[in-house]
Design a protein around this motif. Sequence first.
Motif, PDB file in Angstrom:
ATOM      1  N   ASP A 281     -44.503 -13.935 -49.315  1.00 35.12           N
ATOM      2  CA  ASP A 281     -45.297 -14.385 -48.171  1.00 35.12           C
ATOM      3  C   ASP A 281     -46.343 -15.408 -48.616  1.00 35.12           C
ATOM      4  OD1 ASP A 281     -46.284 -12.106 -49.566  1.00 35.12           O
ATOM      5  OD2 ASP A 281     -47.814 -11.810 -48.030  1.00 35.12           O
ATOM      6  N   HIS A 282     -46.903 -15.186 -49.800  1.00 34.88           N
ATOM      7  CA  HIS A 282     -47.862 -16.152 -50.353  1.00 34.88           C
ATOM      8  C   HIS A 282     -47.174 -17.493 -50.620  1.00 34.88           C
ATOM      9  CE1 HIS A 282     -50.756 -17.999 -53.054  1.00 34.88           C
ATOM     10  NE2 HIS A 282     -49.841 -18.033 -54.003  1.00 34.88           N
ATOM     11  N   SER A 283     -45.987 -17.444 -51.219  1.00 36.70           N
ATOM     12  CA  SER A 283     -45.258 -18.693 -51.490  1.00 36.70           C
ATOM     13  C   SER A 283     -44.972 -19.439 -50.189  1.00 36.70           C
ATOM     14  CB  SER A 283     -43.935 -18.394 -52.206  1.00 36.70           C
ATOM     15  OG  SER A 283     -44.166 -17.835 -53.477  1.00 36.70           O
ATOM     16  N   ILE A 284     -44.560 -18.687 -49.172  1.00 35.76           N
ATOM     17  CA  ILE A 284     -44.179 -19.311 -47.902  1.00 35.76           C
ATOM     18  C   ILE A 284     -45.363 -20.016 -47.266  1.00 35.76           C
ATOM     19  CG2 ILE A 284     -43.465 -18.769 -45.528  1.00 35.76           C
ATOM     20  CD1 ILE A 284     -41.722 -16.478 -46.846  1.00 35.76           C
ATOM     21  N   ARG A 285     -46.504 -19.303 -47.136  1.00 31.64           N
ATOM     22  CA  ARG A 285     -47.627 -19.958 -46.438  1.00 31.64           C
ATOM     23  C   ARG A 285     -48.186 -21.106 -47.264  1.00 31.64           C
ATOM     24  NH1 ARG A 285     -49.130 -14.520 -46.240  1.00 31.64           N
ATOM     25  NH2 ARG A 285     -50.114 -13.899 -48.166  1.00 31.64           N
ATOM     26  N   ALA A 296     -37.358 -25.595 -43.519  1.00 32.72           N
ATOM     27  CA  ALA A 296     -36.917 -25.641 -44.918  1.00 32.72           C
ATOM     28  C   ALA A 296     -37.454 -24.442 -45.683  1.00 32.72           C
ATOM     29  CB  ALA A 296     -37.376 -26.944 -45.566  1.00 32.72           C
ATOM     30  N   VAL A 297     -38.693 -24.087 -45.439  1.00 28.02           N
ATOM     31  CA  VAL A 297     -39.320 -22.993 -46.191  1.00 28.02           C
ATOM     32  C   VAL A 297     -38.664 -21.661 -45.842  1.00 28.02           C
ATOM     33  CG1 VAL A 297     -41.453 -21.737 -46.590  1.00 28.02           C
ATOM     34  CG2 VAL A 297     -41.505 -24.239 -46.361  1.00 28.02           C
ATOM     35  N   TYR A 298     -38.464 -21.409 -44.556  1.00 22.90           N
ATOM     36  CA  TYR A 298     -37.869 -20.122 -44.178  1.00 22.90           C
ATOM     37  C   TYR A 298     -36.391 -20.046 -44.552  1.00 22.90           C
ATOM     38  CZ  TYR A 298     -42.144 -18.310 -42.285  1.00 22.90           C
ATOM     39  OH  TYR A 298     -43.422 -17.825 -42.175  1.00 22.90           O
ATOM     40  N   ARG A 299     -35.711 -21.175 -44.546  1.00 20.58           N
ATOM     41  CA  ARG A 299     -34.338 -21.142 -45.093  1.00 20.58           C
ATOM     42  C   ARG A 299     -34.367 -20.747 -46.571  1.00 20.58           C
ATOM     43  NH1 ARG A 299     -31.131 -26.634 -43.154  1.00 20.58           N
ATOM     44  NH2 ARG A 299     -30.572 -25.958 -41.047  1.00 20.58           N
ATOM     45  N   ALA A 300     -35.212 -21.414 -47.332  1.00 21.98           N
ATOM     46  CA  ALA A 300     -35.278 -21.115 -48.771  1.00 21.98           C
ATOM     47  C   ALA A 300     -35.641 -19.657 -48.997  1.00 21.98           C
ATOM     48  CB  ALA A 300     -36.278 -22.038 -49.449  1.00 21.98           C
ATOM     49  N   ALA A 301     -36.473 -19.122 -48.114  1.00 24.23           N
ATOM     50  CA  ALA A 301     -36.954 -17.751 -48.296  1.00 24.23           C
ATOM     51  C   ALA A 301     -35.916 -16.698 -47.945  1.00 24.23           C
ATOM     52  CB  ALA A 301     -38.205 -17.536 -47.445  1.00 24.23           C
TER      53      ALA A 301
END
Lengths: 562, 562
Positions: A281-285, A296-301
């Motif tokens: 969650d830290h990486s995402i935000r 792109a971020v949520y796909r990668a996640a």
Amino acid sequence: MEALERRIAQGRGDAPADLVLRGGRVFDLVAGEWIAGDVAVCGDMIVSVGARCDGEVILDVSDLVLVPGFIDAHLHIESSLITPLEFDRCVAPRGVTTAIWDPHEIANVLGAEGLAWALETSGRTLMDIRVMLSSCVPSTEMETSGARLDAEALAALADHPRALGLAEFMNYPGVIHRDPGCMAKLRAFAGRHIDGHAPMLTGRDLDAYLAAGVRTEHEATSAAEGAEKMRKGMRVFIREGSVSKDLHALAPLLTERTSPFMALCTDDRNPLDIAESGHLDHSIRTLIALGCPPLAVYRAASLSAAEAFGLKDRGLIAPGRRADIAALDSLESCRAQAVLCGGARADAAAFAARGTVAPVGRGSVKARRVSAEDFRWEGPARAPVIGVIPGKIITEHLIEDVETLAGDRRPDPSRDLMRIGVIERHGKGGGMACGLVRGFGMTRGAIASTVSHDHHNIAVVGADYADMAQAANRLGEIEGGFAVVAGGGVLAELALPVAGLMSLQPFEAVRAALVDLRRAAASLGVTLEEPFLQLAFLALPVIPHLKITDRGLVDVDRFALI
Amino acid sequence: MEALERRIAQGRGDAPADLVLRGGRVFDLVAGEWIAGDVAVCGDMIVSVGARCDGEVILDVSDLVLVPGFIDAHLHIESSLITPLEFDRCVAPRGVTTAIWDPHEIANVLGAEGLAWALETSGRTLMDIRVMLSSCVPSTEMETSGARLDAEALAALADHPRALGLAEFMNYPGVIHRDPGCMAKLRAFAGRHIDGHAPMLTGRDLDAYLAAGVRTEHEATSAAEGAEKMRKGMRVFIREGSVSKDLHALAPLLTERTSPFMALCTDDRNPLDIAESGHLDHSIRTLIALGCPPLAVYRAASLSAAEAFGLKDRGLIAPGRRADIAALDSLESCRAQAVLCGGARADAAAFAARGTVAPVGRGSVKARRVSAEDFRWEGPARAPVIGVIPGKIITEHLIEDVETLAGDRRPDPSRDLMRIGVIERHGKGGGMACGLVRGFGMTRGAIASTVSHDHHNIAVVGADYADMAQAANRLGEIEGGFAVVAGGGVLAELALPVAGLMSLQPFEAVRAALVDLRRAAASLGVTLEEPFLQLAFLALPVIPHLKITDRGLVDVDRFALI
């Protein structure tokens, strides 16, 4: 009715769903659009999205956004210092519903027994933990590990339903120079997923490494390195651990275009960082704050990591996928208000219902007791010194003229030169080596740890030999862990009785102990923010430039003991 | 030296590569950029990209652009009317290096023997053919097929190294209504790839179909349909066959964003279309001409299809991937000047070196001889009539008042009403049914075919009963195929002795025969552009609205014999 028929019936609306999430909006990772309407869940599977559904249980997710649960594409759970079940309780509520675990640390202590425990434990968590089989145990022949894993031992586990492939192949020199042991392991996993580890490998050496069958990697630390690896077909995992932090360097690479080829991982992340900043969650935000497109971020996640490992059953909120769902207050904040792991709400009741797993590796610290005299290091005044770089796992290879006393090269707090010792602790002869290290800043006392990659022998740094001996011996008494000693007294400690790597306590207690340890170390003058994390990598002889194992100082650039 | 060591050595440049492609530019499907430099190949694998490489053989690809070989995500090779080896020779030089084959037609004639032959043959081609196991044989209980395949027969082949999963699950009503036979097949392939076929299925029926485990599909014929399927997690294949042509409708869906979730396929495409327009190369240049981004199109044509099926070894020109490469004059024209299939140049010598595969299904046309009298269709003047729609496989269910003669409902060329008959030909009783069809436009003679989906009985359309009988009987004499008969003489014919579906001739000869057949049919007044293709789908009772099998007329909307 059998599971398949139930899913179809609930998907079609012929029967009410087991669970309906109502009132939220789904962030669709295919088209990047919002889908309003219910999400229906049957057992562990999503069976309908976007329609009004009847349900036995209705979970109100009004005003929340629903995204697929996050997938940590590469980590060593041992680095969280807690058991997989505690890790589950700590991290699943943050939205992490799948973790790809390389149990490399416990494998170095316990070998196949450690892998077997990892495979068993991975099936008992709320989140879905999958195991990559540790490829490089031991990491080199210049250390004494607790166990060895050869191709045959690894191949025997390849078909285990929770095993996903061969874990990070760290011995990349062995690959590109066709070492027979490496070749045997690669051949045993041909056609399966083989994860990589090849920091800064480039050009035709990288080509050769890929030609060996390696598919994924998490060691890129610059955008240029990541771009070359991706262009050459590697899926690149953006790592944000407690020591190695690559988010900022790699964020420019993560675009909608590249998002199918990137994923997120933590590698090594401790409870302090998880509690203070978060996990994926830290990486995402952070990535979104850095300007990466949320799609792109949520796909990668999630989705892209699922695809990277061939986990076709997850990564989207869609009928037929696992009900791994994070309900967030917003895409930008990524704060999970509710999390489903395979259809089960990640809450206290569900964690309590998991049962327990018997720990493994009790009494694994079999080191002989040492005395102050054991920390003498004889030799000429001109000596190699390990130079610690704060926040990095690479070190400097320094040469210093040091004070000697009766042949012993003395530590010297006034010049920030500390004694470092590594003591074999697997019951394999009790060998020991000493050296000098600069960078801790301490003026007295000693700190000691059984978490020292990858062999996990006892590593001690100190200004005072008696305190060093006491710290090392104390670890033997508490089955491993961390200790801070000064003036003959233990100032702080944390027992890690599971293989000398993991606590049996709740993560809240481990976190509190780490705060105490950090404070106690600071009271000795230690200036490093994370002294135990830095210490943990001083014994890892596959990272440049000067390291120390129980066998002696290692010049990593020459890949030889000094 | 073993293959693994050779690949690593050649990748690193420690040894010259087996083959080097020099002078071209690689279109990188990850970042969408151009990579200059050599492509080195060792055996069947790419081992270096972008560096200068030494090679035993240098292939000059100056001024050409290199893209990964194309993947046809779903097709029935039988529809090309040639054997898989001829298909290979016909299509690989166009850049198609992988084909995902559902041998559904031969399976309907020969059952497990047909699947076994498909699996064997698929390993003998230059291109890599993978087999999806035919899920719905027979397609319904309203027809007499040559064989049945139940869950047990399919499960027995699931682990075959060339089998990729369960082929298009056409019986979607059976899925969503939980038919026990369908459930058994889905259970047998749980966790494996299950391909779909659910034209116009939407909403919760689609949800239920997906909850059953279906992952991919090629039946979307509108952008709205494709968008819903993709949003719900299906990978959507854009089909451009000889009858069903969906490129124009679906092109708006194919963007860079959706490209990971779309692929291309041909489903059913005959040698005429392949020779005149092309195969996947035709789809690619058409999509680009329609405005789709080349990056999205080339991803869909290779990488995304590879990912859809978990074929992690292909889809990129990158070290460690299969050397499946098309060297094109430009991205826009998509004209292949050279093609590598697994490192082998797709040229005459390589095709000649493949050897042969013994045909299967010889003598499969076991129909009784029929006479003119057999084509009488007794009943009242008010009759159901099949209305052909040019270029579509759906038909209209017409009701007409027809002229009767001694109880026989007569064909009437003045009203474009032709007799249609279907004759069982698998040696299972020789049943026969007759009806009327509108849309062929013929004024005399008859055409007959053993390619009639999916049971592949003999279908005959004609104005004259004697000609119809002669046409049908002629197919028995030539082991199946196509025939055009008028005035007691055979005007044109093509023998398809492999199960009554495939020729033993080169594709050039088949193409020429098809031209002759088309011309001969036109001489009878036939106005349809592709009368044999249209005829082939008049006997398929899973496509609305009115069809005919050997058992009788089928009201598809009621899913019942009339």
